[in-house]
Motif scaffolding. Structure first.
Motif, PDB file in Angstrom:
ATOM      1  N   GLN A   1      36.475  39.631 -18.680  1.00 48.97           N
ATOM      2  CA  GLN A   1      35.704  40.865 -18.803  1.00 48.97           C
ATOM      3  C   GLN A   1      34.497  40.850 -17.869  1.00 48.97           C
ATOM      4  O   GLN A   1      34.178  41.859 -17.244  1.00 48.97           O
ATOM      5  CB  GLN A   1      35.245  41.074 -20.244  1.00 48.97           C
ATOM      6  CG  GLN A   1      36.362  41.423 -21.194  1.00 48.97           C
ATOM      7  CD  GLN A   1      35.912  41.405 -22.645  1.00 48.97           C
ATOM      8  OE1 GLN A   1      34.863  40.853 -22.985  1.00 48.97           O
ATOM      9  NE2 GLN A   1      36.717  41.990 -23.512  1.00 48.97           N
TER      10      GLN A   1
ATOM     11  N   THR B   1      44.186  47.328 -18.379  1.00 51.44           N
ATOM     12  CA  THR B   1      44.049  48.295 -19.470  1.00 51.44           C
ATOM     13  C   THR B   1      43.462  47.618 -20.699  1.00 51.44           C
ATOM     14  O   THR B   1      42.544  48.154 -21.337  1.00 51.44           O
ATOM     15  CB  THR B   1      45.411  48.931 -19.807  1.00 51.44           C
ATOM     16  OG1 THR B   1      45.906  49.591 -18.641  1.00 51.44           O
ATOM     17  CG2 THR B   1      45.294  49.924 -20.942  1.00 51.44           C
TER      18      THR B   1
ATOM     19  N   VAL C   1      39.756  46.842 -20.024  1.00 48.45           N
ATOM     20  CA  VAL C   1      38.959  48.067 -20.023  1.00 48.45           C
ATOM     21  C   VAL C   1      38.819  48.604 -21.445  1.00 48.45           C
ATOM     22  O   VAL C   1      37.732  49.048 -21.839  1.00 48.45           O
ATOM     23  CB  VAL C   1      39.564  49.122 -19.070  1.00 48.45           C
ATOM     24  CG1 VAL C   1      38.911  50.487 -19.263  1.00 48.45           C
ATOM     25  CG2 VAL C   1      39.404  48.670 -17.616  1.00 48.45           C
ATOM     26  N   ASP C   2      39.899  48.549 -22.224  1.00 50.68           N
ATOM     27  CA  ASP C   2      39.824  49.006 -23.616  1.00 50.68           C
ATOM     28  C   ASP C   2      38.717  48.265 -24.367  1.00 50.68           C
ATOM     29  O   ASP C   2      37.914  48.883 -25.075  1.00 50.68           O
ATOM     30  CB  ASP C   2      41.157  48.781 -24.348  1.00 50.68           C
ATOM     31  CG  ASP C   2      42.251  49.748 -23.920  1.00 50.68           C
ATOM     32  OD1 ASP C   2      41.937  50.767 -23.252  1.00 50.68           O
ATOM     33  OD2 ASP C   2      43.425  49.478 -24.249  1.00 50.68           O
TER      34      ASP C   2
ATOM     35  N   GLU D   1      35.293  49.217 -22.970  1.00 45.70           N
ATOM     36  CA  GLU D   1      34.966  50.593 -23.346  1.00 45.70           C
ATOM     37  C   GLU D   1      34.551  50.642 -24.819  1.00 45.70           C
ATOM     38  O   GLU D   1      33.599  51.347 -25.170  1.00 45.70           O
ATOM     39  CB  GLU D   1      36.176  51.496 -23.099  1.00 45.70           C
ATOM     40  CG  GLU D   1      35.867  52.967 -23.208  1.00 45.70           C
ATOM     41  CD  GLU D   1      37.031  53.836 -22.782  1.00 45.70           C
ATOM     42  OE1 GLU D   1      36.779  54.874 -22.149  1.00 45.70           O
ATOM     43  OE2 GLU D   1      38.197  53.491 -23.076  1.00 45.70           O
TER      44      GLU D   1
ATOM     45  N   GLY E   1      31.103  49.786 -25.102  1.00 48.79           N
ATOM     46  CA  GLY E   1      30.189  50.702 -24.425  1.00 48.79           C
ATOM     47  C   GLY E   1      29.769  50.267 -23.038  1.00 48.79           C
ATOM     48  O   GLY E   1      28.810  50.798 -22.484  1.00 48.79           O
TER      49      GLY E   1
ATOM     50  N   VAL F   1      31.835  50.187 -20.173  1.00 56.51           N
ATOM     51  CA  VAL F   1      32.463  51.006 -19.136  1.00 56.51           C
ATOM     52  C   VAL F   1      32.975  52.285 -19.765  1.00 56.51           C
ATOM     53  O   VAL F   1      33.086  52.394 -20.987  1.00 56.51           O
ATOM     54  CB  VAL F   1      33.641  50.276 -18.422  1.00 56.51           C
ATOM     55  CG1 VAL F   1      33.175  49.015 -17.725  1.00 56.51           C
ATOM     56  CG2 VAL F   1      34.779  50.003 -19.378  1.00 56.51           C
ATOM     57  N   ARG F   2      33.291  53.230 -18.892  1.00 58.48           N
ATOM     58  CA  ARG F   2      33.948  54.460 -19.368  1.00 58.48           C
ATOM     59  C   ARG F   2      34.975  54.880 -18.334  1.00 58.48           C
ATOM     60  O   ARG F   2      34.827  54.617 -17.142  1.00 58.48           O
ATOM     61  CB  ARG F   2      32.934  55.557 -19.644  1.00 58.48           C
ATOM     62  CG  ARG F   2      32.261  56.126 -18.442  1.00 58.48           C
ATOM     63  CD  ARG F   2      31.308  57.282 -18.792  1.00 58.48           C
ATOM     64  NE  ARG F   2      30.178  57.250 -17.878  1.00 58.48           N
ATOM     65  CZ  ARG F   2      28.937  56.942 -18.229  1.00 58.48           C
ATOM     66  NH1 ARG F   2      28.649  56.659 -19.477  1.00 58.48           N
ATOM     67  NH2 ARG F   2      27.977  56.923 -17.336  1.00 58.48           N
ATOM     68  N   ARG F   3      35.999  55.517 -18.836  1.00 57.43           N
ATOM     69  CA  ARG F   3      37.029  56.089 -17.974  1.00 57.43           C
ATOM     70  C   ARG F   3      36.557  57.488 -17.554  1.00 57.43           C
ATOM     71  O   ARG F   3      36.094  58.253 -18.389  1.00 57.43           O
ATOM     72  CB  ARG F   3      38.350  56.185 -18.727  1.00 57.43           C
ATOM     73  CG  ARG F   3      39.032  54.859 -18.985  1.00 57.43           C
ATOM     74  CD  ARG F   3      40.227  55.063 -19.921  1.00 57.43           C
ATOM     75  NE  ARG F   3      41.103  53.911 -19.979  1.00 57.43           N
ATOM     76  CZ  ARG F   3      40.981  52.906 -20.836  1.00 57.43           C
ATOM     77  NH1 ARG F   3      39.997  52.911 -21.725  1.00 57.43           N
ATOM     78  NH2 ARG F   3      41.829  51.900 -20.814  1.00 57.43           N
TER      79      ARG F   3
ATOM     80  N   ILE G   1      37.126  53.860 -13.309  1.00 57.40           N
ATOM     81  CA  ILE G   1      36.332  53.108 -14.281  1.00 57.40           C
ATOM     82  C   ILE G   1      34.925  52.956 -13.733  1.00 57.40           C
ATOM     83  O   ILE G   1      34.728  52.465 -12.617  1.00 57.40           O
ATOM     84  CB  ILE G   1      36.945  51.706 -14.537  1.00 57.40           C
ATOM     85  CG1 ILE G   1      38.423  51.813 -14.913  1.00 57.40           C
ATOM     86  CG2 ILE G   1      36.146  50.956 -15.591  1.00 57.40           C
ATOM     87  CD1 ILE G   1      38.705  52.676 -16.123  1.00 57.40           C
TER      88      ILE G   1
ATOM     89  N   THR H   1      28.609  51.907 -17.576  1.00 55.34           N
ATOM     90  CA  THR H   1      27.625  52.680 -18.328  1.00 55.34           C
ATOM     91  C   THR H   1      26.286  51.972 -18.173  1.00 55.34           C
ATOM     92  O   THR H   1      26.207  50.900 -17.554  1.00 55.34           O
ATOM     93  CB  THR H   1      28.003  52.730 -19.816  1.00 55.34           C
ATOM     94  OG1 THR H   1      27.965  51.387 -20.316  1.00 55.34           O
ATOM     95  CG2 THR H   1      29.375  53.346 -20.034  1.00 55.34           C
TER      96      THR H   1
END
Length: 152
Positions: free
Chosen positions: A43, A75, A78-79, A82, A85, A87-89, A101, A104
């Motif tokens: 990560q 994926t 990223v899940d 995300e 909080g 990262v965001r798609r 991606i 934040t």
């Protein structure tokens, strides 16, 4: 007649590199303990990759290529990021089917903390070396990192 330089076996060097990497990870983890950051090495690498993109956030495929993994693995990473909080798609403005991606504010803060912990860990490990030894080590590492190796 001068004596030949002692040789160090490749196996011994490989073991030393592995041990040094593990020591670096432990030292970085130690520096992160007092912070409330739960981030796996994979990560944190993903955060670093996303952080390198300045103007346009990377696509999942870009990240997969840089991590040298299959897109499904990205994926999953990223899940998790995300959900925390970090990262965001975001949709690609030029192609609705493409998801990008981006970091934040939490992700940027996490990335700063990870970088700080990595620098502190390196400082701990390099403490016994003189400035000249650090310079030599830096040159050797640059040669190894920057030299194109065999493509697998």
């Amino acid at each position: 007649m001068p004596s030949p330089e002692p040789t160090v076996s490749t196996a011994n060097l490989a073991e030393q590199l592995v041990r040094l990497t593990r020591r670096m990870h432990r030292a970085q983890k130690h520096h992160l303990e007092h912070l409330d950051i739960a981030c796996t090495p994979a990560q944190s690498r993903l955060l670093r990759i996303v952080g390198h993109y300045r103007d346009t956030p990377p696509r999942m495929a870009d990240i997969a290529e840089r991590l040298e993994v299959v897109p499904r693995a990205v994926t999953t990473l990223v899940d998790a990021l995300e959900a925390n909080g970090a990262v965001r798609r975001v949709p690609d403005p030029a192609n609705r089917r493409v998801v990008r991606i981006e970091l934040t504010d939490t992700g940027r803060s996490t990335l700063r903390a990870l970088r700080s912990a990595r620098r502190a860990a390196a400082e701990d490990i390099l403490a016994p070396l003189t400035a000249e030894q650090r310079e030599v080590l830096g040159g050797l590492l640059s040669t190894l990192v920057d030299e194109p190796g065999p493509q697998h």
